[in-house]
Design a protein around this motif. Structure first.
Motif, PDB file in Angstrom:
ATOM      1  N   TYR A  79       0.854  -1.195   0.000  1.00 53.27           N
ATOM      2  CA  TYR A  79       0.000   0.000   0.000  1.00 53.27           C
ATOM      3  C   TYR A  79       0.889   1.243   0.000  1.00 53.27           C
ATOM      4  O   TYR A  79       1.772   1.407   0.831  1.00 53.27           O
ATOM      5  CB  TYR A  79      -0.917  -0.014   1.218  1.00 53.27           C
ATOM      6  CG  TYR A  79      -1.614   1.298   1.489  1.00 53.27           C
ATOM      7  CD1 TYR A  79      -2.281   1.986   0.473  1.00 53.27           C
ATOM      8  CD2 TYR A  79      -1.610   1.851   2.775  1.00 53.27           C
ATOM      9  CE1 TYR A  79      -2.921   3.194   0.728  1.00 53.27           C
ATOM     10  CE2 TYR A  79      -2.258   3.054   3.036  1.00 53.27           C
ATOM     11  CZ  TYR A  79      -2.902   3.722   2.001  1.00 53.27           C
ATOM     12  OH  TYR A  79      -3.536   4.925   2.254  1.00 53.27           O
ATOM     13  N   ILE A  80       0.647   2.137  -0.970  1.00 53.20           N
ATOM     14  CA  ILE A  80       1.388   3.397  -1.059  1.00 53.20           C
ATOM     15  C   ILE A  80       0.383   4.536  -0.870  1.00 53.20           C
ATOM     16  O   ILE A  80      -0.453   4.783  -1.744  1.00 53.20           O
ATOM     17  CB  ILE A  80       2.107   3.534  -2.424  1.00 53.20           C
ATOM     18  CG1 ILE A  80       3.069   2.355  -2.631  1.00 53.20           C
ATOM     19  CG2 ILE A  80       2.861   4.849  -2.501  1.00 53.20           C
ATOM     20  CD1 ILE A  80       3.695   2.310  -4.013  1.00 53.20           C
ATOM     21  N   SER A  81       0.462   5.207   0.254  1.00 49.64           N
ATOM     22  CA  SER A  81      -0.466   6.295   0.556  1.00 49.64           C
ATOM     23  C   SER A  81      -0.151   7.523  -0.305  1.00 49.64           C
ATOM     24  O   SER A  81       0.900   7.588  -0.941  1.00 49.64           O
ATOM     25  CB  SER A  81      -0.371   6.669   2.042  1.00 49.64           C
ATOM     26  OG  SER A  81       0.921   7.199   2.329  1.00 49.64           O
ATOM     27  N   LYS A  93       6.151  11.756  -1.597  1.00 47.02           N
ATOM     28  CA  LYS A  93       7.557  11.705  -1.156  1.00 47.02           C
ATOM     29  C   LYS A  93       8.435  11.024  -2.202  1.00 47.02           C
ATOM     30  O   LYS A  93       9.528  11.504  -2.535  1.00 47.02           O
ATOM     31  CB  LYS A  93       7.636  10.961   0.175  1.00 47.02           C
ATOM     32  CG  LYS A  93       9.036  10.893   0.753  1.00 47.02           C
ATOM     33  CD  LYS A  93       9.032  10.137   2.080  1.00 47.02           C
ATOM     34  CE  LYS A  93      10.462  10.022   2.629  1.00 47.02           C
ATOM     35  NZ  LYS A  93      10.480   9.245   3.905  1.00 47.02           N
ATOM     36  N   GLU A  94       7.953   9.889  -2.743  1.00 42.78           N
ATOM     37  CA  GLU A  94       8.725   9.156  -3.754  1.00 42.78           C
ATOM     38  C   GLU A  94       8.922   9.990  -5.013  1.00 42.78           C
ATOM     39  O   GLU A  94      10.023  10.039  -5.582  1.00 42.78           O
ATOM     40  CB  GLU A  94       8.006   7.844  -4.102  1.00 42.78           C
ATOM     41  CG  GLU A  94       8.055   6.798  -2.999  1.00 42.78           C
ATOM     42  CD  GLU A  94       7.297   5.537  -3.363  1.00 42.78           C
ATOM     43  OE1 GLU A  94       6.805   5.449  -4.513  1.00 42.78           O
ATOM     44  OE2 GLU A  94       7.186   4.627  -2.508  1.00 42.78           O
ATOM     45  N   GLN A  95       7.855  10.663  -5.471  1.00 43.85           N
ATOM     46  CA  GLN A  95       7.952  11.453  -6.695  1.00 43.85           C
ATOM     47  C   GLN A  95       8.810  12.700  -6.498  1.00 43.85           C
ATOM     48  O   GLN A  95       9.521  13.128  -7.411  1.00 43.85           O
ATOM     49  CB  GLN A  95       6.543  11.846  -7.173  1.00 43.85           C
ATOM     50  CG  GLN A  95       5.700  10.682  -7.642  1.00 43.85           C
ATOM     51  CD  GLN A  95       6.332   9.964  -8.825  1.00 43.85           C
ATOM     52  OE1 GLN A  95       6.958  10.573  -9.695  1.00 43.85           O
ATOM     53  NE2 GLN A  95       6.170   8.644  -8.850  1.00 43.85           N
ATOM     54  N   LEU A 127       1.599  23.567  -7.403  1.00 46.38           N
ATOM     55  CA  LEU A 127       0.215  23.155  -7.675  1.00 46.38           C
ATOM     56  C   LEU A 127      -0.715  23.510  -6.523  1.00 46.38           C
ATOM     57  O   LEU A 127      -1.913  23.733  -6.731  1.00 46.38           O
ATOM     58  CB  LEU A 127       0.156  21.638  -7.922  1.00 46.38           C
ATOM     59  CG  LEU A 127       0.782  21.121  -9.229  1.00 46.38           C
ATOM     60  CD1 LEU A 127       0.695  19.599  -9.286  1.00 46.38           C
ATOM     61  CD2 LEU A 127       0.082  21.730 -10.445  1.00 46.38           C
ATOM     62  N   GLY A 128      -0.149  23.488  -5.325  1.00 45.11           N
ATOM     63  CA  GLY A 128      -0.966  23.807  -4.160  1.00 45.11           C
ATOM     64  C   GLY A 128      -1.697  22.609  -3.576  1.00 45.11           C
ATOM     65  O   GLY A 128      -2.435  22.757  -2.601  1.00 45.11           O
ATOM     66  N   TYR A 129      -1.535  21.434  -4.188  1.00 45.03           N
ATOM     67  CA  TYR A 129      -2.170  20.229  -3.662  1.00 45.03           C
ATOM     68  C   TYR A 129      -1.339  19.011  -4.090  1.00 45.03           C
ATOM     69  O   TYR A 129      -0.468  19.108  -4.964  1.00 45.03           O
ATOM     70  CB  TYR A 129      -3.606  20.085  -4.166  1.00 45.03           C
ATOM     71  CG  TYR A 129      -3.717  19.860  -5.659  1.00 45.03           C
ATOM     72  CD1 TYR A 129      -3.830  18.574  -6.187  1.00 45.03           C
ATOM     73  CD2 TYR A 129      -3.715  20.951  -6.550  1.00 45.03           C
ATOM     74  CE1 TYR A 129      -3.919  18.371  -7.566  1.00 45.03           C
ATOM     75  CE2 TYR A 129      -3.803  20.753  -7.916  1.00 45.03           C
ATOM     76  CZ  TYR A 129      -3.905  19.464  -8.412  1.00 45.03           C
ATOM     77  OH  TYR A 129      -3.988  19.276  -9.774  1.00 45.03           O
ATOM     78  N   ASN A 130      -1.624  17.881  -3.476  1.00 40.82           N
ATOM     79  CA  ASN A 130      -0.920  16.636  -3.793  1.00 40.82           C
ATOM     80  C   ASN A 130      -1.614  15.956  -4.978  1.00 40.82           C
ATOM     81  O   ASN A 130      -2.751  15.497  -4.852  1.00 40.82           O
ATOM     82  CB  ASN A 130      -0.917  15.701  -2.574  1.00 40.82           C
ATOM     83  CG  ASN A 130      -0.172  14.398  -2.826  1.00 40.82           C
ATOM     84  OD1 ASN A 130       0.313  14.140  -3.934  1.00 40.82           O
ATOM     85  ND2 ASN A 130      -0.068  13.577  -1.796  1.00 40.82           N
ATOM     86  N   PRO A 131      -0.965  15.877  -6.151  1.00 40.28           N
ATOM     87  CA  PRO A 131      -1.633  15.340  -7.341  1.00 40.28           C
ATOM     88  C   PRO A 131      -1.584  13.806  -7.449  1.00 40.28           C
ATOM     89  O   PRO A 131      -2.191  13.248  -8.367  1.00 40.28           O
ATOM     90  CB  PRO A 131      -0.832  15.966  -8.491  1.00 40.28           C
ATOM     91  CG  PRO A 131       0.560  16.083  -7.937  1.00 40.28           C
ATOM     92  CD  PRO A 131       0.393  16.379  -6.468  1.00 40.28           C
ATOM     93  N   PHE A 132      -0.880  13.175  -6.541  1.00 45.49           N
ATOM     94  CA  PHE A 132      -0.674  11.736  -6.664  1.00 45.49           C
ATOM     95  C   PHE A 132      -1.693  10.957  -5.843  1.00 45.49           C
ATOM     96  O   PHE A 132      -1.880  11.223  -4.653  1.00 45.49           O
ATOM     97  CB  PHE A 132       0.750  11.350  -6.231  1.00 45.49           C
ATOM     98  CG  PHE A 132       1.815  12.076  -6.995  1.00 45.49           C
ATOM     99  CD1 PHE A 132       2.044  11.778  -8.331  1.00 45.49           C
ATOM    100  CD2 PHE A 132       2.569  13.076  -6.396  1.00 45.49           C
ATOM    101  CE1 PHE A 132       3.019  12.452  -9.058  1.00 45.49           C
ATOM    102  CE2 PHE A 132       3.542  13.750  -7.108  1.00 45.49           C
ATOM    103  CZ  PHE A 132       3.770  13.447  -8.439  1.00 45.49           C
ATOM    104  N   PRO A 133      -2.362   9.988  -6.473  1.00 47.30           N
ATOM    105  CA  PRO A 133      -3.374   9.208  -5.746  1.00 47.30           C
ATOM    106  C   PRO A 133      -2.736   8.104  -4.899  1.00 47.30           C
ATOM    107  O   PRO A 133      -1.584   7.720  -5.126  1.00 47.30           O
ATOM    108  CB  PRO A 133      -4.204   8.589  -6.883  1.00 47.30           C
ATOM    109  CG  PRO A 133      -3.209   8.408  -7.992  1.00 47.30           C
ATOM    110  CD  PRO A 133      -2.269   9.588  -7.889  1.00 47.30           C
ATOM    111  N   ALA A 134      -3.491   7.647  -3.940  1.00 47.83           N
ATOM    112  CA  ALA A 134      -3.062   6.455  -3.198  1.00 47.83           C
ATOM    113  C   ALA A 134      -3.134   5.262  -4.150  1.00 47.83           C
ATOM    114  O   ALA A 134      -3.954   5.230  -5.083  1.00 47.83           O
ATOM    115  CB  ALA A 134      -3.958   6.233  -1.996  1.00 47.83           C
TER     116      ALA A 134
END
Length: 288
Positions: A81-83, A89-91, A103-110
């Protein structure tokens, strides 16, 4: 004279064993590569991962429950599971910049990273598994490296056929070389065989000591070849510890058993063929 004869036989025994050892060593190496290739294909297939992207509205408790369902499926070996936070963090580490800064927000989904059981790591099975997973309403996308999967399966098939062909060819060559080695050792005693025939010894009585002697040649050659193979495998694993997934104890036991048994069987069989040749040979042909 007897001592000289015994010394000659001892030297002949050792030289024959060493000659046959090198042939068995080559056969053992090919056997090792054939068996290790199967483990390598399993290792590669089980480490090809595909990603299940999840809807942003899915709660973590629901994700963990879904992950548990996936782990219970027979075709899945392992899931991770990758939250959203871990994905960011990884990207960020990969890109060297934080996307949230502009961007002002986290664009990566869980997401859930899935590794399949090797038996299901083929294009047809993955396509069916993808359909099964996509039935879950909160799964956004299932992505997998189809080109890599095709390439791996194609290359594994080619490698397996190549190794099997080499193994069959080397088995034939091994038989010829070992047969020639044993035939030469029995050739030096052809007159003794003829003398035993003249005094009325039966063929089975004459054959027995030659077959037993060459069987022990096979035992010594097999033990020597197995010792070298174990040493080589130990050096490989010491040099590259990750090879322990390929060079498993089961593979080594099978290789050692094949080499040892082949050594005994082939030397005994070749001795039987050669001794029968001289038993049925006319005395005039013994001088040729």
């Amino acid at each position: 004279m007897s001592k000289k004869s015994d010394i000659f036989k001892g030297v002949q025994f050792v030289t024959s064993s060493i000659s046959i050892m090198f042939v068995l060593l080559l056969l053992g190496m090919v056997t090792f590569f054939v068996l290790a290739a199967n483990n390598l294909s399993v290792y590669v297939r089980e480490n090809i991962a595909f990603s299940i992207e999840l809807d942003d509205g899915m709660k973590e408790s629901e994700i963990l429950r879904f992950q548990k369902q996936l782990n219970a499926a027979p075709y899945i070996r392992h899931t991770t599971y990758i939250s959203k936070a871990n994905a960011l963090k990884e990207q960020t580490e990969a890109m060297g910049t934080d996307p949230t800064e502009f961007l002002g927000y986290n664009p990566f989904p869980a997401s859930i990273e899935v590794r399949l059981d090797a038996a299901y790591a083929n294009v047809d099975s993955v396509a069916w598994i993808k359909k099964e997973i996509m039935r879950h309403k909160q799964v956004v996308e299932v992505s997998y490296p189809q080109d890599l999967l095709d390439s791996v399966n194609r290359n594994i098939r080619k490698l397996s056929l190549l190794l099997l062909g080499v193994a069959a060819l080397l088995t034939l060559v091994s038989f010829v070389l070992i047969n020639n080695t044993i035939r030469l050792t029995i050739y030096s005693q052809r007159f003794l065989i003829h003398t035993m025939k003249l005094v009325g010894a039966s063929w089975s009585f004459i054959r027995r000591p030659f077959i037993i002697r060459n069987m022990w040649v096979g035992v010594l050659a097999g033990v020597l070849a197995d010792t070298v193979l174990i040493s080589m495998a130990g050096m490989l694993v010491h040099y590259e510890p990750e090879l322990v997934a390929v060079v498993t104890p089961q593979v080594m036991l099978m290789v050692l058993a094949v080499v040892f048994l082949f050594g005994i069987l082939i030397t005994s069989f070749c001795a039987w063929i050669s001794i029968n040749k001289y038993l049925s040979m006319k005395v005039s042909n013994l001088y040729k």
